[in-house]
Scaffold this motif. Structure first.
Motif, PDB file in Angstrom:
ATOM      1  N   SER A  22     -12.690  -1.383 -22.405  1.00 30.85           N
ATOM      2  CA  SER A  22     -11.584  -0.582 -21.879  1.00 30.85           C
ATOM      3  C   SER A  22     -11.966   0.072 -20.551  1.00 30.85           C
ATOM      4  O   SER A  22     -11.141   0.205 -19.660  1.00 30.85           O
ATOM      5  N   GLY A  23     -13.234   0.464 -20.406  1.00 35.99           N
ATOM      6  CA  GLY A  23     -13.704   1.016 -19.141  1.00 35.99           C
ATOM      7  C   GLY A  23     -13.661  -0.024 -18.037  1.00 35.99           C
ATOM      8  O   GLY A  23     -13.249   0.259 -16.910  1.00 35.99           O
ATOM      9  N   ALA A  24     -14.091  -1.232 -18.362  1.00 35.22           N
ATOM     10  CA  ALA A  24     -14.052  -2.318 -17.374  1.00 35.22           C
ATOM     11  C   ALA A  24     -12.611  -2.661 -17.020  1.00 35.22           C
ATOM     12  O   ALA A  24     -12.296  -2.958 -15.860  1.00 35.22           O
ATOM     13  N   LEU A  25     -11.731  -2.593 -18.007  1.00 38.00           N
ATOM     14  CA  LEU A  25     -10.310  -2.864 -17.757  1.00 38.00           C
ATOM     15  C   LEU A  25      -9.720  -1.827 -16.809  1.00 38.00           C
ATOM     16  O   LEU A  25      -8.970  -2.168 -15.890  1.00 38.00           O
ATOM     17  N   LEU A  26     -10.089  -0.561 -16.994  1.00 34.56           N
ATOM     18  CA  LEU A  26      -9.613   0.494 -16.098  1.00 34.56           C
ATOM     19  C   LEU A  26     -10.121   0.274 -14.675  1.00 34.56           C
ATOM     20  O   LEU A  26      -9.390   0.489 -13.707  1.00 34.56           O
ATOM     21  N   VAL A  27     -11.365  -0.143 -14.541  1.00 34.10           N
ATOM     22  CA  VAL A  27     -11.920  -0.413 -13.216  1.00 34.10           C
ATOM     23  C   VAL A  27     -11.167  -1.568 -12.553  1.00 34.10           C
ATOM     24  O   VAL A  27     -10.814  -1.508 -11.371  1.00 34.10           O
ATOM     25  N   LEU A  28     -10.900  -2.622 -13.326  1.00 33.78           N
ATOM     26  CA  LEU A  28     -10.164  -3.761 -12.766  1.00 33.78           C
ATOM     27  C   LEU A  28      -8.742  -3.367 -12.357  1.00 33.78           C
ATOM     28  O   LEU A  28      -8.260  -3.788 -11.299  1.00 33.78           O
ATOM     29  N   VAL A  29      -8.074  -2.559 -13.162  1.00 36.32           N
ATOM     30  CA  VAL A  29      -6.724  -2.099 -12.808  1.00 36.32           C
ATOM     31  C   VAL A  29      -6.783  -1.244 -11.548  1.00 36.32           C
ATOM     32  O   VAL A  29      -5.934  -1.369 -10.659  1.00 36.32           O
ATOM     33  N   GLY A  30      -7.783  -0.389 -11.440  1.00 33.82           N
ATOM     34  CA  GLY A  30      -7.953   0.427 -10.233  1.00 33.82           C
ATOM     35  C   GLY A  30      -8.159  -0.422  -8.998  1.00 33.82           C
ATOM     36  O   GLY A  30      -7.567  -0.162  -7.943  1.00 33.82           O
ATOM     37  N   ILE A  31      -8.991  -1.429  -9.107  1.00 38.05           N
ATOM     38  CA  ILE A  31      -9.231  -2.335  -7.978  1.00 38.05           C
ATOM     39  C   ILE A  31      -7.946  -3.079  -7.611  1.00 38.05           C
ATOM     40  O   ILE A  31      -7.635  -3.251  -6.426  1.00 38.05           O
ATOM     41  N   LEU A  32      -7.192  -3.494  -8.608  1.00 36.71           N
ATOM     42  CA  LEU A  32      -5.924  -4.179  -8.359  1.00 36.71           C
ATOM     43  C   LEU A  32      -4.933  -3.268  -7.636  1.00 36.71           C
ATOM     44  O   LEU A  32      -4.278  -3.692  -6.673  1.00 36.71           O
ATOM     45  N   VAL A  33      -4.839  -2.011  -8.050  1.00 31.89           N
ATOM     46  CA  VAL A  33      -3.932  -1.063  -7.395  1.00 31.89           C
ATOM     47  C   VAL A  33      -4.343  -0.842  -5.943  1.00 31.89           C
ATOM     48  O   VAL A  33      -3.504  -0.830  -5.037  1.00 31.89           O
ATOM     49  N   VAL A  34      -5.614  -0.677  -5.686  1.00 30.75           N
ATOM     50  CA  VAL A  34      -6.098  -0.495  -4.316  1.00 30.75           C
ATOM     51  C   VAL A  34      -5.800  -1.728  -3.479  1.00 30.75           C
ATOM     52  O   VAL A  34      -5.380  -1.626  -2.316  1.00 30.75           O
ATOM     53  N   ALA A  35      -5.993  -2.916  -4.040  1.00 34.62           N
ATOM     54  CA  ALA A  35      -5.708  -4.156  -3.299  1.00 34.62           C
ATOM     55  C   ALA A  35      -4.223  -4.255  -2.959  1.00 34.62           C
ATOM     56  O   ALA A  35      -3.862  -4.650  -1.840  1.00 34.62           O
ATOM     57  N   VAL A  36      -3.344  -3.878  -3.888  1.00 29.37           N
ATOM     58  CA  VAL A  36      -1.898  -3.916  -3.617  1.00 29.37           C
ATOM     59  C   VAL A  36      -1.537  -2.918  -2.523  1.00 29.37           C
ATOM     60  O   VAL A  36      -0.736  -3.219  -1.638  1.00 29.37           O
ATOM     61  N   LEU A  37      -2.123  -1.727  -2.556  1.00 28.19           N
ATOM     62  CA  LEU A  37      -1.843  -0.733  -1.518  1.00 28.19           C
ATOM     63  C   LEU A  37      -2.319  -1.204  -0.138  1.00 28.19           C
ATOM     64  O   LEU A  37      -1.629  -1.021   0.862  1.00 28.19           O
ATOM     65  N   ILE A  38      -3.494  -1.816  -0.071  1.00 22.28           N
ATOM     66  CA  ILE A  38      -3.996  -2.328   1.203  1.00 22.28           C
ATOM     67  C   ILE A  38      -3.101  -3.445   1.713  1.00 22.28           C
ATOM     68  O   ILE A  38      -2.779  -3.510   2.905  1.00 22.28           O
ATOM     69  N   ALA A  39      -2.652  -4.336   0.829  1.00 21.79           N
ATOM     70  CA  ALA A  39      -1.769  -5.428   1.238  1.00 21.79           C
ATOM     71  C   ALA A  39      -0.429  -4.879   1.733  1.00 21.79           C
ATOM     72  O   ALA A  39       0.119  -5.362   2.737  1.00 21.79           O
ATOM     73  N   ALA A  40       0.119  -3.860   1.062  1.00 25.45           N
ATOM     74  CA  ALA A  40       1.388  -3.274   1.499  1.00 25.45           C
ATOM     75  C   ALA A  40       1.237  -2.610   2.860  1.00 25.45           C
ATOM     76  O   ALA A  40       2.124  -2.707   3.719  1.00 25.45           O
ATOM     77  N   PHE A  41       0.122  -1.938   3.087  1.00 23.67           N
ATOM     78  CA  PHE A  41      -0.128  -1.312   4.378  1.00 23.67           C
ATOM     79  C   PHE A  41      -0.221  -2.369   5.484  1.00 23.67           C
ATOM     80  O   PHE A  41       0.367  -2.211   6.559  1.00 23.67           O
ATOM     81  N   ALA A  42      -0.942  -3.452   5.231  1.00 22.80           N
ATOM     82  CA  ALA A  42      -1.074  -4.520   6.230  1.00 22.80           C
ATOM     83  C   ALA A  42       0.270  -5.175   6.503  1.00 22.80           C
ATOM     84  O   ALA A  42       0.596  -5.474   7.662  1.00 22.80           O
ATOM     85  N   TRP A  43       1.064  -5.386   5.487  1.00 21.14           N
ATOM     86  CA  TRP A  43       2.395  -6.000   5.668  1.00 21.14           C
ATOM     87  C   TRP A  43       3.295  -5.083   6.492  1.00 21.14           C
ATOM     88  O   TRP A  43       4.011  -5.529   7.382  1.00 21.14           O
ATOM     89  N   GLY A  44       3.241  -3.779   6.230  1.00 19.42           N
ATOM     90  CA  GLY A  44       4.042  -2.823   6.990  1.00 19.42           C
ATOM     91  C   GLY A  44       3.639  -2.783   8.451  1.00 19.42           C
ATOM     92  O   GLY A  44       4.488  -2.680   9.342  1.00 19.42           O
ATOM     93  N   ARG A  45       2.349  -2.861   8.722  1.00 19.94           N
ATOM     94  CA  ARG A  45       1.896  -2.875  10.130  1.00 19.94           C
ATOM     95  C   ARG A  45       2.360  -4.146  10.842  1.00 19.94           C
ATOM     96  O   ARG A  45       2.719  -4.115  12.011  1.00 19.94           O
ATOM     97  N   ARG A  46       2.346  -5.274  10.114  1.00 19.65           N
ATOM     98  CA  ARG A  46       2.816  -6.527  10.716  1.00 19.65           C
ATOM     99  C   ARG A  46       4.308  -6.448  11.043  1.00 19.65           C
ATOM    100  O   ARG A  46       4.745  -6.892  12.098  1.00 19.65           O
ATOM    101  N   LEU A  47       5.093  -5.865  10.132  1.00 25.13           N
ATOM    102  CA  LEU A  47       6.526  -5.704  10.389  1.00 25.13           C
ATOM    103  C   LEU A  47       6.763  -4.763  11.560  1.00 25.13           C
ATOM    104  O   LEU A  47       7.638  -5.007  12.401  1.00 25.13           O
ATOM    105  N   LYS A  48       6.019  -3.687  11.642  1.00 22.96           N
ATOM    106  CA  LYS A  48       6.163  -2.720  12.732  1.00 22.96           C
ATOM    107  C   LYS A  48       5.800  -3.355  14.069  1.00 22.96           C
ATOM    108  O   LYS A  48       6.412  -3.053  15.097  1.00 22.96           O
ATOM    109  N   ALA A  49       4.816  -4.241  14.076  1.00 24.18           N
ATOM    110  CA  ALA A  49       4.402  -4.900  15.325  1.00 24.18           C
ATOM    111  C   ALA A  49       5.476  -5.844  15.842  1.00 24.18           C
ATOM    112  O   ALA A  49       5.579  -6.082  17.045  1.00 24.18           O
ATOM    113  N   ARG A  50       6.306  -6.389  14.949  1.00 24.49           N
ATOM    114  CA  ARG A  50       7.367  -7.316  15.367  1.00 24.49           C
ATOM    115  C   ARG A  50       8.574  -6.601  15.964  1.00 24.49           C
ATOM    116  O   ARG A  50       9.362  -7.217  16.660  1.00 24.49           O
TER     117      ARG A  50
END
Length: 104
Positions: A22-50
């Motif tokens: 369960s601890g490892a599962l929480l770590v994996l979920v945390g990493i997944l959430v951080v990855a989604v936030l980074i991807a959303a930030f990068a996508w927003g910057r790409r849209l803003k640049a256009r």
């Protein structure tokens, strides 16, 4: 007695293993959430640049040489209402109670 002790150890081992999973599962979920936030930030910057940049000073609207167009002066006079015993409702008052006449 030996069998009970072996079973008790396996139960404790299973519980300990479950907490680790369960601890490892929480770590994996945390990493997944951080990855989604980074991807959303990068996508927003790409849209803003256009998007086009703000207009420059030469692209701003200008007044015509002869001044503003369509300027009108109005004299407003109150609309006389006949005295009544009860007050008027909004739809009974024409033009919000003010008559407008254009000056020439």
């Amino acid at each position: 007695m030996e069998t009970l002790r072996i079973e008790a150890l396996t139960v404790h081992q299973q519980l300990a293993t479950g907490n680790g999973v369960s601890g490892a599962l929480l770590v994996l979920v945390g990493i997944l959430v951080v990855a989604v936030l980074i991807a959303a930030f990068a996508w927003g910057r790409r849209l803003k640049a256009r998007e086009p940049g703000p207009p420059g000073p030469e692209e701003q609207p200008r007044l015509p040489a002869d001044g503003p167009v369509g300027y009108a002066v109005e004299d407003r006079e109150p609309d006389e209402l006949a005295p009544r015993g009860q007050r008027l409702t909004p739809h009974e008052v024409k033009g919000n109670g003010i008559e407008s006449r254009r000056r020439r």
